[in-house]
Design an enzyme around this catalytic site. Structure first.
Site, mmCIF file in Angstrom:
data_model
loop_
_atom_site.group_PDB
_atom_site.id
_atom_site.type_symbol
_atom_site.label_atom_id
_atom_site.label_comp_id
_atom_site.label_asym_id
_atom_site.label_seq_id
_atom_site.Cartn_x
_atom_site.Cartn_y
_atom_site.Cartn_z
ATOM 1 N N ASP A 120 -21.115 8.174 18.196
ATOM 2 C CA ASP A 120 -19.784 8.531 18.678
ATOM 3 C C ASP A 120 -19.142 9.611 17.815
ATOM 4 O O ASP A 120 -19.420 9.701 16.614
ATOM 5 C CB ASP A 120 -18.871 7.294 18.669
ATOM 6 N N HIS A 161 -16.047 9.609 17.068
ATOM 7 C CA HIS A 161 -15.097 8.900 16.204
ATOM 8 C C HIS A 161 -15.729 7.587 15.765
ATOM 9 O O HIS A 161 -15.902 6.665 16.546
ATOM 10 C CB HIS A 161 -13.791 8.624 16.949
ATOM 11 N N HIS A 171 -12.016 14.938 9.932
ATOM 12 C CA HIS A 171 -10.959 14.013 10.337
ATOM 13 C C HIS A 171 -10.958 12.808 9.403
ATOM 14 O O HIS A 171 -11.965 12.113 9.258
ATOM 15 C CB HIS A 171 -11.226 13.586 11.787
ATOM 16 N N GLU A 210 -5.948 16.554 11.669
ATOM 17 C CA GLU A 210 -5.675 15.323 10.907
ATOM 18 C C GLU A 210 -6.731 15.138 9.814
ATOM 19 O O GLU A 210 -7.300 14.066 9.642
ATOM 20 C CB GLU A 210 -5.674 14.108 11.836
ATOM 21 N N CYS A 232 -3.143 5.478 9.809
ATOM 22 C CA CYS A 232 -4.474 4.920 10.056
ATOM 23 C C CYS A 232 -5.465 5.306 8.963
ATOM 24 O O CYS A 232 -6.388 4.544 8.661
ATOM 25 C CB CYS A 232 -5.005 5.385 11.406
ATOM 26 N N CYS A 267 -2.134 4.846 17.836
ATOM 27 C CA CYS A 267 -3.146 4.132 17.073
ATOM 28 C C CYS A 267 -2.564 3.451 15.838
ATOM 29 O O CYS A 267 -3.054 2.399 15.413
ATOM 30 C CB CYS A 267 -4.276 5.079 16.683
ATOM 31 N N CYS A 268 -1.519 4.024 15.251
ATOM 32 C CA CYS A 268 -1.031 3.540 13.954
ATOM 33 C C CYS A 268 -0.281 2.205 14.011
ATOM 34 O O CYS A 268 -0.558 1.315 13.205
ATOM 35 C CB CYS A 268 -0.175 4.610 13.285
#
Length: 666
Positions: free
Chosen positions: A204, A206, A283, A335, A353, A431-432
């Site tokens: 993936d 991520h 990232h 990021e 995150c 997400c955070c």
């Protein structure tokens, strides 16, 4: 296996049905938090954050950006008509909420919350496809394009978060519906990916599935999940590069930006094999999630090359690319990490995150080897970057965690508009907030680690632990007055007298600590090993260990190569970094400097946002009215002495919009 192979505290590792339906007796070691400071935040998560996020996921929070997350599952399950909404990875918000619920239910029974979670799980199960595949984006919006854009579309990332949720919820309730759903999904993934002929040799864009599969392996004992995790780690960065070939096969089209002429595989940490990586790049969240899995696998497989890579990457990240608050990722462009010592304060990213992922990584490094430096970073990120990301009401959050804020610049300067002067109610990319909830609800898992017959105390958080040391069942009760006072007491109660060791971390912020066992002093310098004071003796029921840590405000300075902070200092007291706010010091904060010789005075202010130690010091303020030179002039501005007030960084931004600054000219 490594000589330091450790035991994880706070997680059930034995599968099976509980004796009592709904809430099983947990097996293995478990700590429970009993701490005045942290219980407040855990209750906030339980009473406010989890219910608020449930409403947000259902698009019922007025004024907040819609989530679409539950709606997407309803469409995928056939319960309603509609179009997919939100980010391609929107499913993960539901997964992280469910994981937080699981941890919460282990702390406190809540039948209504469990009912809500069961209903969400039923919905998730209905959205699963016949072959086990689960992802609402590719079910609803692009059903014919599964596994065709791993670079951008987070299919395995979402699956990983749901696996983590399934493990947490099963361990809390004994209910296996979500676990069975995700085992079917994991088996489907195993049928698609792997080294065998006909399978995808990919991974993936991520990282997340890797660490989740390790958790699933630990729960079920299934070796195939561990092998699949290791495959994803081993395959990343190999040539021919999977992500690059996939991109070429798509006609060089990106999900985010359309046709592109350049692919930066370092952004996904896929530029070279992971065992050859020496510098944290790309990232930041993806990086630390991957490093977490690497450390897990190094411990479980005894892979020395993987362990050495973890140490190299940890050293680079924490010694050259980490903010004083425990934030990582210095640029909003991707990021991402940039390069050594590039840590700007006002255009910083330091995503919440990313610090949570850093804490995950730190915990795994502590399980690899009991070195206090890992716990020091874990503590720094927890008390500052992570805790500061959530407002005291539990309903507003920072995605970006700056070290310097000028509200007008955040509004008017395009290069700073990612920085917010006030926390937001929700985010389109949310997400955070659920990540904060799941971390705080599982805080018990980060306090201790066990290596052989030694209990290592990593965080000084009041708690009760039941474990086995040297073949003896032991209950350890910790009382802590941190972060305001440096007094810690551990009461050790073995079922019968036995020899084992209790190790106490000597924090990097403490010049010296004093230890007494049953009132008798311990020569700390003689027993320190890798930053822990290791006390080995025959323990009797009722034995008491006292740790007294000097808790004084002091100044810290940055490495000379960290240009942003040349000539500046930061105030720290215990684990807490301090900052200036215009609410206490007026504006502009850029006109304030600290006296080099000035001493600090400290006082506990019960009225400040639930109570906190406030620090005051002598300083100077530029007299703006003395300036008469236009935009530029040849005469230096006059200064006047002032008292400077600093508050804990985690509390900033709770008194309205205003300026904030961590690093102060001296």
């Amino acid at each position: 296996m490594s000589e330091f192979a450790g035991t994880e505290i706070g997680t059930t590792v034995q599968p099976g049905q509980p004796d009592q339906p709904g809430y099983p007796e947990l097996s293995g070691q478990r700590a429970s938090v009993q701490d005045e400071f942290w219980e407040r935040y855990i209750r906030l998560v339980q009473d406010t954050v989890i219910p608020y996020q449930y409403e947000a996921l259902h698009d019922r929070v007025a004024g907040a950006e819609p989530s679409h997350a539950i709606a997407n599952f309803e469409i995928a399950a056939g319960r309603r008509e509609g179009k997919f909404g939100g980010m391609v990875f929107q499913d993960s918000d539901v997964a992280k909420w469910l994981e937080a619920v699981g941890y919460s239910l282990r702390i406190r029974r809540d039948p209504e919350l469990e009912r809500q979670a069961d209903e969400v799980i039923d919905l998730v199960g209905e959205a699963q496809q016949a072959d086990g595949y689960l992802n609402t984006y590719f079910t609803v919006k692009e059903p014919g394009k599964r596994w065709t854009n791993l670079q951008d579309c987070h299919e395995l990332y979402c699956a990983g978060h749901f696996i983590e949720a399934a493990v947490a919820y099963y361990e809390a309730t004994g209910k296996d519906k979500l676990l069975n759903v995700m085992r079917r999904m994991a088996d489907h993934i195993d049928s698609v990916f792997g080294p065998e002929e006909g399978k995808l040799k990919g991974y993936d864009g991520h990282q997340e599935i890797e660490l989740a599969l390790v958790k699933l392996h630990r729960l079920t004992g299934e070796e195939k999940y561990l092998k699949l995790s290791l495959f994803f780690i081993d395959q990343r960065g190999q040539e021919p590069n999977f992500l690059r070939r996939e991109w070429e096969n798509r006609g060089r089209v990106s999900h985010w930006s359309g046709r592109t002429d350049h692919l930066d595989t370092a952004y996904n940490q896929a530029h070279i094999p992971v065992r050859e990586q020496t510098v944290a790049v790309g990232h930041s969240v993806r990086a630390v999630y991957m490093y977490t899995a690497m450390a897990d696998l190094a411990r479980l497989t005894g892979d020395e090359a993987l362990r050495e890579a973890c140490v190299r990457l940890w050293n680079n990240m924490t010694e050259r690319q980490m903010y004083i608050t425990g934030g990582i990722g210095s640029t909003h462009h991707g990021e991402a990490f940039t390069f050594d010592y590039d840590l700007p304060n006002d255009t910083v990213y330091a995503e919440t995150c990313a610090s949570i992922g850093l804490i995950f990584f730190a915990r795994r490094m502590l399980e690899l080897a009991p070195e206090a430096r890992y716990a020091d970073v874990m503590e720094r990120a927890l008390y500052n970057n992570v805790l500061g990301s959530m407002a005291q009401d539990g309903k507003h959050y920072f995605y970006v965690n700056p070290l310097e804020v000028w509200p007008q610049a955040c509004t008017c300067n395009p290069g700073k508009q990612h920085v917010k002067a006030q926390r937001q109610g929700w985010f389109g990319c949310a997400c955070c907030p659920p990540n904060v909830a799941r971390l705080l609800a599982s805080l018990n898992q980060y306090i201790y680690t066990v290596h052989s017959d030694t209990l290592y105390t990593n965080l000084y958080i009041g708690s009760e632990l039941k474990t086995t040391l040297g073949g003896t069942e032991v209950k350890v009760t910790q009382s802590s007055k941190l972060p305001w006072e440096g007094t810690v007491t551990l009461k050790v109660d073995p079922a019968e007298a036995g020899e084992f060791a209790i190790a106490l971390r000597i924090p990097s912020w403490s010049a010296a600590g004093k230890i007494r066992v049953n009132g008798e002093p311990v020569p700390v310098a003689e027993v320190v090993e890798r930053g822990y004071a290791v006390i080995r003796r025959e323990w009797q029921a009722g034995d008491t260990v006292e740790l007294i840590l000097p808790m004084e405000a002091h100044r810290l300075y940055a490495h000379p190569n960290l240009r942003e902070n040349a000539g500046k200092t930061v105030i720290q007291r215990g684990p807490l970094v301090y900052c200036l706010e215009s609410a206490d010091n007026g504006e502009p904060l850029s006109s304030i400097s600290l006296s080099k010789e000035g001493r600090f005075t400290e006082a506990y202010d019960e009225e400040l946002l639930g109570g906190a130690v406030v620090i005051r010091a002598a300083g100077y303020r530029v007299e703006e009215q003395s300036w008469s030179g236009g935009l530029y002039g040849s005469t230096r501005t006059a200064v006047q002495p002032v008292e400077v007030t600093a508050i804990p960084y985690y509390l900033w931004g709770n008194r309205g919009s205003g300026e904030m600054k961590v690093w102060i000219p001296e």
